[in-house]
Write an enzyme that holds these catalytic residues in place. Structure first.
Site, PDB file in Angstrom:
ATOM      1  N   HIS A  42      49.797  -8.479  -8.086  1.00 30.91           N
ATOM      2  CA  HIS A  42      49.172  -8.177  -6.755  1.00 30.91           C
ATOM      3  C   HIS A  42      49.699  -6.870  -6.156  1.00 30.91           C
ATOM      4  O   HIS A  42      49.989  -6.854  -4.809  1.00 30.91           O
ATOM      5  CB  HIS A  42      49.318  -9.564  -5.884  1.00 30.91           C
ATOM      6  CG  HIS A  42      48.242 -10.647  -6.452  1.00 30.91           C
ATOM      7  ND1 HIS A  42      48.482 -12.080  -5.847  1.00 30.91           N
ATOM      8  CD2 HIS A  42      47.326 -10.496  -6.988  1.00 30.91           C
ATOM      9  CE1 HIS A  42      47.401 -12.859  -6.235  1.00 30.91           C
ATOM     10  NE2 HIS A  42      46.759 -12.083  -6.969  1.00 30.91           N
TER      11      HIS A  42
ATOM     12  N   ASP B 218      42.064  -2.238 -10.034  1.00 28.18           N
ATOM     13  CA  ASP B 218      41.073  -3.243  -9.622  1.00 28.18           C
ATOM     14  C   ASP B 218      40.618  -3.130  -8.424  1.00 28.18           C
ATOM     15  O   ASP B 218      41.569  -3.202  -7.141  1.00 28.18           O
ATOM     16  CB  ASP B 218      42.149  -4.608  -9.721  1.00 28.18           C
ATOM     17  CG  ASP B 218      41.681  -5.936  -9.566  1.00 28.18           C
ATOM     18  OD1 ASP B 218      40.337  -5.687  -9.304  1.00 28.18           O
ATOM     19  OD2 ASP B 218      42.079  -6.878  -9.952  1.00 28.18           O
TER      20      ASP B 218
ATOM     21  N   HIS C 148      36.938 -14.329  -4.388  1.00 22.99           N
ATOM     22  CA  HIS C 148      37.304 -15.669  -5.196  1.00 22.99           C
ATOM     23  C   HIS C 148      36.517 -16.483  -4.467  1.00 22.99           C
ATOM     24  O   HIS C 148      36.854 -17.284  -3.434  1.00 22.99           O
ATOM     25  CB  HIS C 148      38.845 -16.098  -4.932  1.00 22.99           C
ATOM     26  CG  HIS C 148      39.752 -14.948  -5.701  1.00 22.99           C
ATOM     27  ND1 HIS C 148      41.048 -14.967  -5.325  1.00 22.99           N
ATOM     28  CD2 HIS C 148      39.416 -14.300  -6.616  1.00 22.99           C
ATOM     29  CE1 HIS C 148      41.594 -14.183  -6.194  1.00 22.99           C
ATOM     30  NE2 HIS C 148      40.637 -13.442  -6.723  1.00 22.99           N
TER      31      HIS C 148
ATOM     32  N   GLU D 163      38.075  -6.264 -16.468  1.00 23.44           N
ATOM     33  CA  GLU D 163      37.438  -7.373 -15.849  1.00 23.44           C
ATOM     34  C   GLU D 163      36.298  -6.874 -15.464  1.00 23.44           C
ATOM     35  O   GLU D 163      35.798  -5.664 -15.144  1.00 23.44           O
ATOM     36  CB  GLU D 163      38.249  -7.478 -14.311  1.00 23.44           C
ATOM     37  CG  GLU D 163      37.452  -8.370 -13.281  1.00 23.44           C
ATOM     38  CD  GLU D 163      38.197  -8.854 -12.277  1.00 23.44           C
ATOM     39  OE1 GLU D 163      39.198  -7.814 -11.648  1.00 23.44           O
ATOM     40  OE2 GLU D 163      38.152  -9.901 -11.587  1.00 23.44           O
TER      41      GLU D 163
HETATM   42  N1  GLY Z   1      40.668  -8.587  -7.686  1.00 26.88           N
HETATM   43  C1  GLY Z   1      41.169  -9.879  -7.439  1.00 26.88           C
HETATM   44  C2  GLY Z   1      41.069 -10.517  -8.851  1.00 26.88           C
HETATM   45  O1  GLY Z   1      40.707  -9.902  -9.909  1.00 26.88           O
HETATM   46  O2  GLY Z   1      41.023 -11.894  -8.984  1.00 26.88           O
HETATM   47 MN    MN Z   2      39.177 -11.361 -10.463  1.00 19.74          MN
HETATM   48 MN    MN Z   3      40.013  -7.848  -9.787  1.00 22.40          MN
END
Ligand code: GLY
Ligand code: MN
Ligand code: MN
Length: 425
Positions: A230, A247, A348, A396
């Site tokens: 984080h 990210d 989330h 991701e």
């Molecule tokens: N950006 C937060 C996660 O990837 O969960």
């Molecule tokens: Mn995520």
């Molecule tokens: Mn993320």
């Protein structure tokens, strides 16, 4: 845009999920103080927004379920010229009645009075247990002796699991902006000197392309910074020859995007970076290809752990039998997080992973989840060959579950090595 009929249908579904003879109270978000008398930019509470589409503070929604009927009441702050001069126009009840379809709309000032008159007729009270607010204390106090309390957040979370076509459109729009930002990073990282400058460039693109803001604080982590999961300080130099884990995803009309790309500062991967990156990318693609209705998220988790563990053995980072290593959880040191999470109004998304009986909820068409495997090797990890130390890689994407299997909503955001290296800036 999401139309009022859709908000109305959401309220109706949540109302029908209440026990008969119930009252549900959902509050707008509170204004958050940043320091002294300065405030954070206001963002509506996600559940409140999901049910109303109403963006102002000092508002309340009441849903009533009687024996046969359901009703919905919105409370909005009243118009006060002197205050609007400072903090902006308020819609007020008259205009709100034109845009929003409730059984009635009142000013917030009379919420307590109305609540007390409604509550006489209802046995069960629903509100968000996690909400800390004077108004929640009031509800608790006034109903503590003779009412059954339920958490409304649980019911709304269930509704939020399956996204409508209009919601998917907004997520897709958010991702189209996020794509521009990540492509900017690939094209310009080499000419920037530090992480924060790159973060600013990414967020400049978010805002100039119509996004309200980032959906979460961007992580722009060069070299070993990527091994802090984080990491949000974003205050280190961009170093030639190193990777940057980015990210970052924007929020568009209250819908998130959540994308990680890991790119070389100078545009070219070193051999060791390539080896690790290819391994993670390969796993990410395999897990995405498994997404389909009825599969469990835990199965995706398990498979990702197995594949990454195998990959680590292949590169000599772990030694031994894959099955035994998995059993001993040796891979967790390098892959300590989950394969993904629900995404929607919240990055989330606050939707359940288990049903009422505690059984895991399988994937269903209309769900959106991230797939985000990663490998993190600390710069001081002497058990690993020097060439791999100080590298952190996560990739991701945001995946929609469809009847046929899946759609990768972020498939246009570059992630192949050849494409990253080949982009003309
Ligand atoms: N950006 C937060 C996660 O990837 O969960
Ligand atoms: Mn995520
Ligand atoms: Mn993320």
């Amino acid at each position: 845009m999401i139309k009022e009929v859709e908000y109305r249908a959401r309220r109706e579904r949540v109302s029908c999920a209440l026990k008969k003879n119930s009252l549900a109270i959902i509050f707008s978000a509170r204004i958050q103080i940043r320091s002294n008398d300065t405030e954070f930019p206001y963002r509506q509470d996600s559940n409140f927004y999901y049910l109303t589409g109403f963006k102002e503070d000092n508002a309340v929604l009441i849903l009533r379920r009687g024996r046969k009927t359901t009703e919905s009441y919105l409370f909005v702050q009243k118009k006060v010229k002197e205050l609007e001069l400072w903090t902006g126009k308020r819609l007020g009840t008259k205009a709100a009645k034109k845009s929003f379809n409730h059984d009635d709309i009142f000013i917030s000032d009379i919420f307590e009075e109305k609540f007390l008159s409604f509550v006489k007729e209802h046995q069960n009270i629903y509100y968000d247990f996690s909400f800390e607010d004077k108004r929640v204390d009031f509800i608790r106090e006034k109903t503590k002796h003779f009412r059954v309390h339920f958490n409304i957040a649980t019911l709304i979370g269930r509704e939020r699991l399956i996204k409508s076509p209009a919601e998917i459109k907004l997520i897709t729009k958010a991702l189209s902006i996020t794509k521009e930002a990540h492509h900017y990073a690939i094209d310009h990282a080499f000419e920037l000197s530090n992480e924060r400058e790159l973060q600013a460039g990414i967020e400049y693109i978010f805002k100039t392309h119509g996004a309200y803001s980032d959906a979460y604080t961007s992580i722009v982590a060069c070299a070993n910074s990527a091994n802090t999961l984080h990491y949000i300080n974003n205050d280190k130099k961009l170093v030639d020859g190193e990777l940057i884990l980015i990210d970052a995803g924007c929020e568009y009309e209250y819908y998130a995007s959540d994308i990680t790309r890991t790119i070389p500062v100078n545009g070219k991967f070193t051999q060791a970076q390539k080896e690790l990156y290819s391994m993670v990318l390969d796993v990410e693609k395999k897990i995405i290809s498994m997404v389909r209705p009825d599969i469990l998220r835990s199965s995706l988790q398990e498979k990702s752990e197995e594949l990454l563990c195998k990959g680590l053995v292949g590169l000599g980072i772990l030694q031994g039998d894959v099955k035994k290593l998995l059993k001993m959880k040796k891979h967790k040191k390098y892959y300590p997080h989950g394969i993904g999470h629900w995404m929607g109004i919240d990055v989330h998304d606050t939707c359940p992973y288990k049903d009422e009986k505690g059984k895991e909820i399988p994937l269903m068409p209309g769900m959106v989840m991230t797939i985000e495997p990663g490998i993190y090797i600390d710069k001081d990890d002497k058990s690993v060959a020097r060439k791999y130390r100080g590298i952190g890689i996560r990739i991701e994407d945001d995946i929609l579950v469809t009847y046929e299997g899946y759609e990768n909503l972020s498939k246009n955001i570059t992630k192949e090595i050849s494409e990253i290296e080949g982009r003309d800036s």
